[in-house]
Write a protein that holds these residues in place. Structure first.
Motif, mmCIF file in Angstrom:
data_model
loop_
_atom_site.group_PDB
_atom_site.id
_atom_site.type_symbol
_atom_site.label_atom_id
_atom_site.label_comp_id
_atom_site.label_asym_id
_atom_site.label_seq_id
_atom_site.Cartn_x
_atom_site.Cartn_y
_atom_site.Cartn_z
ATOM 1 N N TRP A 26 7.325 4.428 1.984
ATOM 2 C CA TRP A 26 6.240 4.668 3.257
ATOM 3 C C TRP A 26 5.443 3.321 2.987
ATOM 4 N N ASP A 27 5.446 2.585 4.108
ATOM 5 C CA ASP A 27 4.526 1.529 4.432
ATOM 6 C C ASP A 27 3.407 2.134 5.277
ATOM 7 N N SER A 28 2.432 1.268 5.787
ATOM 8 C CA SER A 28 1.459 1.447 6.509
ATOM 9 C C SER A 28 1.589 1.907 7.888
ATOM 10 N N ALA A 34 3.090 9.275 10.717
ATOM 11 C CA ALA A 34 2.987 10.347 10.286
ATOM 12 C C ALA A 34 1.403 11.229 10.614
ATOM 13 N N LEU A 35 0.455 10.168 10.627
ATOM 14 C CA LEU A 35 -0.820 10.833 11.079
ATOM 15 C C LEU A 35 -0.877 10.906 12.459
ATOM 16 N N ALA A 92 3.428 9.682 -5.725
ATOM 17 C CA ALA A 92 4.497 8.648 -5.553
ATOM 18 C C ALA A 92 4.033 7.630 -4.199
ATOM 19 N N LEU A 93 2.959 7.996 -3.726
ATOM 20 C CA LEU A 93 2.352 7.103 -2.258
ATOM 21 C C LEU A 93 1.946 5.985 -2.939
ATOM 22 N N PRO A 94 2.816 4.635 -2.237
ATOM 23 C CA PRO A 94 2.732 3.389 -2.676
ATOM 24 C C PRO A 94 0.979 2.982 -2.285
ATOM 25 N N CYS A 100 -4.201 2.350 3.275
ATOM 26 C CA CYS A 100 -4.516 2.729 4.519
ATOM 27 C C CYS A 100 -4.847 4.251 4.719
ATOM 28 N N LEU A 101 -4.353 5.174 3.873
ATOM 29 C CA LEU A 101 -4.562 6.673 4.142
ATOM 30 C C LEU A 101 -6.154 6.692 3.728
#
Length: 369
Positions: A26-28, A34-35, A92-94, A100-101
């Motif tokens: 996943w990238d930004s 997803a959000l 695992a989230l880069p 960004c999250l």
């Protein structure tokens, strides 16, 4: 409508993906997408929450899209929370997507900037507070040190129950015990769950008193009705969970101190009678030992409270409200009468308890009725 139902079916896959190793890619941009989907599902919830037939159709389609029926229509309204929580806990989230999250959590968009109960900012604050409160300390935490965490857990439980009650009320449904309720409480360690439930009940009881008292506005008919409705939606499931299982209720009463149980019995009449019945059962297992000149346990396996503990708990009940004191006094007098209505010490545990408790309170100048 069918296209909408097909979109709803994608929610379990979205949450499963957020918890899986797939987020490594996943990238930004993917995260933003997803959000956006999470906010769209929340919009569907807000749009159809007051339409029972559509709620049922959406919930049925959502349950059909997963192996276990853990998700229902109310989860659509908490979709940004569920997604954000899954991503926060996924290592695992880069780093880029993680930053960004965090920015979206701490600096939400204009639509989420207000005091909206499901906002990601609120999720971030709750998650951070939970992690900070759960940090181990050395030496081990004392009961006083645990108080902030206990209050936080109780407030989160109350908040969730209020949301469920408000959703049921807006949809014109009766507020019963939520399906998730027992499962969530049973995941907590047994002594801890009793403390959380007691703190939640006391917090709800004190809040109802503040809402119903103080000034003409607090005593208005509408205010009393709103307070009673809110207390029923929140305290009702907690009380039903406690008194619905005799073994659980006994463990709850025997674990907590007498002063706390007296406060709970003073707030909730549903607890006072079962608690008095429990104390009566404990007293029936005491036997007078003439050699020692005191009441002792006739069977250690059955008598869980000693004479001193039983006297302390009845004293706490006497020191409660006038209604609770009258109820306790009436219960002791009835037990004394059924036991022979003796006036001599050493013949009936209820005669001796009634005499000692009232004599002790007379010394403290507590008026008795």
């Amino acid at each position: 409508m069918e296209a909408l139902l097909e979109l709803v079916e994608q929610l379990p896959a979205l949450l499963a993906g957020a918890r899986s190793a797939l987020v490594r890619d996943w990238d930004s941009l993917t995260l933003d997408r997803a959000l956006e989907w999470a906010r769209y599902f929340q919009h569907l919830h807000d749009r159809f929450r007051t339409r029972p037939r559509l709620r049922e159709v959406l919930g049925r389609r959502l349950r059909r899209a997963q192996l276990s029926p853990s998700l229902g229509f109310p989860h659509l309204g908490r979709c940004p929370q569920l997604l954000g929580l899954a991503l926060l806990e996924n290592r695992a989230l880069p780093p880029t997507a993680c930053r960004c999250l965090l920015r979206s959590l701490l600096q939400p968009s204009g639509a989420e900037a207000g005091p909206e109960p499901h906002s990601l900012a609120l999720l971030a604050r709750r998650k951070a507070a939970s992690r900070l409160l759960a940090l181990p300390s050395s030496p081990p935490l004392s009961p006083a040190d645990m108080e902030p965490q206990l209050q936080a857990e109780a407030q989160l439980l109350l908040g969730r129950l209020r949301e469920e009650g408000q959703e049921a009320e807006s949809a014109g449904e009766a507020a019963g015990r939520p399906r998730w309720f027992s499962a969530v409480l049973e995941q907590l360690p047994t002594p801890r769950v009793f403390e959380v439930v007691a703190a939640a009940l006391l917090g709800q009881g004190n809040g109802a008193e503040r809402a119903g008292g103080g000034g003409l506005a607090g005593n208005s008919l509408d205010g009393n009705r709103a307070s009673a409705t809110g207390e029923e939606c929140v305290a009702g499931p907690l009380l039903s969970w406690l008194v619905g299982n005799q073994e659980r209720f006994s463990a709850f009463c025997l674990f907590l101190p007498g002063s706390l149980l007296a406060s709970l019995a003073g707030h909730y009449s549903q607890l006072s009678r079962p608690y008095l019945d429990l104390l009566a059962g404990c007293g029936s297992h005491l036997l007078y030992d003439p050699l020692q000149g005191r009441w002792v346990k006739s069977c250690p396996d059955k008598a869980v409270l000693s004479w001193e503990e039983l006297r302390e708990r009845f004293t706490c009940l006497y020191q409660g409200s006038a209604v609770l004191r009258g109820q306790t006094q009436a219960a002791l007098k009835l037990l004394k009468a059924h036991d022979g209505d003796f006036q001599v010490c050493g013949l009936s545990v209820w005669t001796d308890l009634l005499t000692e408790v009232e004599e002790c309170l007379r010394k403290d100048y507590l008026p008795l009725t």
